[in-house]
Scaffold this active site. Sequence first.
Site, PDB file in Angstrom:
ATOM      1  N   PHE A 129       0.147  -8.997  -0.262  1.00  0.00           N
ATOM      2  CA  PHE A 129      -0.924  -9.005  -2.303  1.00  0.00           C
ATOM      3  C   PHE A 129      -0.846  -7.522  -2.665  1.00  0.00           C
ATOM      4  O   PHE A 129      -2.015  -7.825  -4.025  1.00  0.00           O
ATOM      5  CB  PHE A 129      -2.763  -9.138  -1.277  1.00  0.00           C
ATOM      6  CG  PHE A 129      -3.492  -7.971  -1.313  1.00  0.00           C
ATOM      7  CD1 PHE A 129      -3.125  -7.083   0.280  1.00  0.00           C
ATOM      8  CD2 PHE A 129      -4.007  -8.001  -2.218  1.00  0.00           C
ATOM      9  CE1 PHE A 129      -3.580  -6.093   0.136  1.00  0.00           C
ATOM     10  CE2 PHE A 129      -4.763  -6.918  -1.948  1.00  0.00           C
ATOM     11  CZ  PHE A 129      -4.321  -6.028  -0.786  1.00  0.00           C
ATOM     12  N   LYS A 130      -0.338  -6.621  -2.466  1.00  0.00           N
ATOM     13  CA  LYS A 130       0.080  -5.649  -3.239  1.00  0.00           C
ATOM     14  C   LYS A 130       0.618  -5.495  -4.424  1.00  0.00           C
ATOM     15  O   LYS A 130       0.048  -4.582  -5.110  1.00  0.00           O
ATOM     16  CB  LYS A 130       0.713  -4.689  -2.402  1.00  0.00           C
ATOM     17  CG  LYS A 130      -0.063  -3.915  -0.780  1.00  0.00           C
ATOM     18  CD  LYS A 130      -0.956  -3.524  -1.338  1.00  0.00           C
ATOM     19  CE  LYS A 130      -2.161  -2.881   0.628  1.00  0.00           C
ATOM     20  NZ  LYS A 130      -1.761  -4.062   1.959  1.00  0.00           N
ATOM     21  N   ASP A 131       1.542  -6.559  -5.139  1.00  0.00           N
ATOM     22  CA  ASP A 131       2.183  -6.873  -6.277  1.00  0.00           C
ATOM     23  C   ASP A 131       0.775  -8.020  -7.526  1.00  0.00           C
ATOM     24  O   ASP A 131       1.195  -7.291  -8.048  1.00  0.00           O
ATOM     25  CB  ASP A 131       2.752  -8.155  -6.050  1.00  0.00           C
ATOM     26  CG  ASP A 131       4.134  -7.400  -5.262  1.00  0.00           C
ATOM     27  OD1 ASP A 131       4.684  -7.041  -5.260  1.00  0.00           O
ATOM     28  OD2 ASP A 131       4.363  -8.505  -3.855  1.00  0.00           O
ATOM     29  N   LEU A 181      -0.107  -3.624  -8.266  1.00  0.00           N
ATOM     30  CA  LEU A 181       1.241  -3.031  -8.649  1.00  0.00           C
ATOM     31  C   LEU A 181       2.307  -3.628  -9.447  1.00  0.00           C
ATOM     32  O   LEU A 181       2.993  -2.512  -9.815  1.00  0.00           O
ATOM     33  CB  LEU A 181       2.026  -2.864  -7.180  1.00  0.00           C
ATOM     34  CG  LEU A 181       0.695  -1.337  -6.281  1.00  0.00           C
ATOM     35  CD1 LEU A 181       1.580  -1.434  -4.854  1.00  0.00           C
ATOM     36  CD2 LEU A 181       0.952  -0.210  -6.901  1.00  0.00           C
TER      37      LEU A 181
END
Length: 502
Positions: free
Chosen positions: A112-114, A117
């Site tokens: 989920f960091k995408d 980021l």
Amino acid sequence: MMYTSTRDGKVRVPSAAAIANGISPDGGLYVPQSIPQIDRAFIKKLAAMDYEHRAAEILSLYLTDFSYDELLDYACKAYGGGKFSSKDRAPVRSLGENAYVLELWRGPTCAFKDMALQILPFLLTASCRKIGSDKTRVILVATSGDTGKAALEGFRDVPGTRILVFYPCDGVSNMQKLQMATQEGANVGVAAIRGNFDDAQNGVKAIFTNASIKDAFDKNGCAFSSANSINWGRLVPQIVYYFSAYCDLMNKGAIEPGDKINFTVPTGNFGDILAAWYAAAMGLPVNRLICASNANNVLTDFLETGVYDRNRRFYTTCSPSMDILISSNLERLLFMLAGYDDARVREWFGCLAENGKYTVGTDVMKRINGVFEQGYCDDKQTKNTISRIFRERNYLCDTHTGVAFNVYYQYRARTGDSTPTVIASTASPFKFPAAVLDAIKYAGTLEGTYDDEFAAIRQLEQATGISAPVQLSSLEGREPRFTGVYDREEMSRVVLDMLGIG
Ligand SMILES: *Cc1c(COP(=O)(O)O)cnc(C)c1O
């Protein structure tokens, strides 16, 4: 809209400065001075839009020194161009009985960091331009696994930036290690640190205030920035998908406009769930926010008792991105709930630095308990839940999402609350293939005996009929580019060496 600091209420900076600086010079986190309010017409408008336009709408409420067109352009570059494997970017799927799963891992690194980021590099480089800085931005990241890869991928070869990632050498999965160690790009560096995530994170925080580093940076035209979730530019894009999920439920006819829903969020640094709290505080109709932890249940205890105590055993679990004992973003919530009282925040976090512990008052706890629920589970329970969801719902989830489902089922059994609930799914199951395979095929007996993650991926594909994302399966056999392992004390030296200065 101006931003202030959780440790100095006199600070007033525009969003571009908050994003460019990452952390306030007083050591506090930037928070917006007020929370923009939305109404039902706004949600209705969003519901008719695609993800990129929804993002531009939400971001422009907070980043008022950016134009709508700028923000839409960044959102299109971040989420468009075939980088996400779903046309919805963050699709919502029904699992029956009023439970929905929000898949936040359709981006390039399968976590989920995408969601944040992929857009942060655009926000950060534009912010630096807006504050008139032409310095090389050095982005230091401490990672429990997924942030590192997502940040490397987001910032690779972005002009005017360098990115250095530190991860705990025994605190991330083999897959996560390989994802980072094989990173391409001319401006990237990766180092393993002996210790756990908190050691890596505290090491990075110490570098930010290290005098000799500051000196070398000044001489060489460098300045720090942060891509960790303490950066407001990380947090604000995460608010978007809570709105987006609500809109998708409306569009499916699962809820009527104005109906309240719950969110269950697997939590580590408290960034993801804090974004849900902001969405609720803006006026998104939310009943409960359910904070799910693994065996490192410092947040469960805190939300129950008001005592934050990090003096406890640290567990390495099968949900490593939540193996955290200091949840940095909690500071933002406490500042808001204490009525922007920076003196109280300084006192609490002074106690945390000194004794590893602080206690908040009953006024703050009352506000916390007004919206948050909490729970935790261990690895065995996580794997049982993954297996149950696969058998009963034919849905394969990763270990972090497994924690969230387990805690949601606990909540539902305890309260009988059947409000439609969106469970945030934070990683592809193929990112943690050995643990997920163990859950669905070997009933938890595989533990520690299965190091070949690519063999696990193949077995998992076979057992489920689902194909692994190519970004993961194609790593097999790739030669690592970064192999160094360092002590925490060496971190500042590593930074200067990687930059070739000092
Ligand atoms: C980072 C991460 C989390 C925890 O999110 P926080 O914002 O740190 O609370 C949960 N699951 C996965 C897969 C992650 O990468």
